[in-house]
Design a protein around this motif. Sequence first.
Motif: not given
Length: 83
Positions: A18-20, A33-34, A39-40, A43-46
Amino acid sequence: AQVALLNGRRVELTAQEMALLLALMNQPDTPVSREQLLREAWGYQSMGETRTVDVHVQRLRKKMGWENQLVAVYKVGYRLEIA
């Protein structure tokens, strides 16, 4: 599980799917972009392993029946074609 409605049909999705979906719907008809999806939706920052995006996109395509609407954009990421 979470539920998306597609042409009146209920589609059960995991929270991650659902988030995707929401991340892709935020920019319809635009390549995302992947890295941006990580990130969205995660929630990954790196930058981590982007293969996880590909695996979840495949699951989302299958569940939603979007083989032609959820398009891979070479060397970029994915685009959800709404039009």
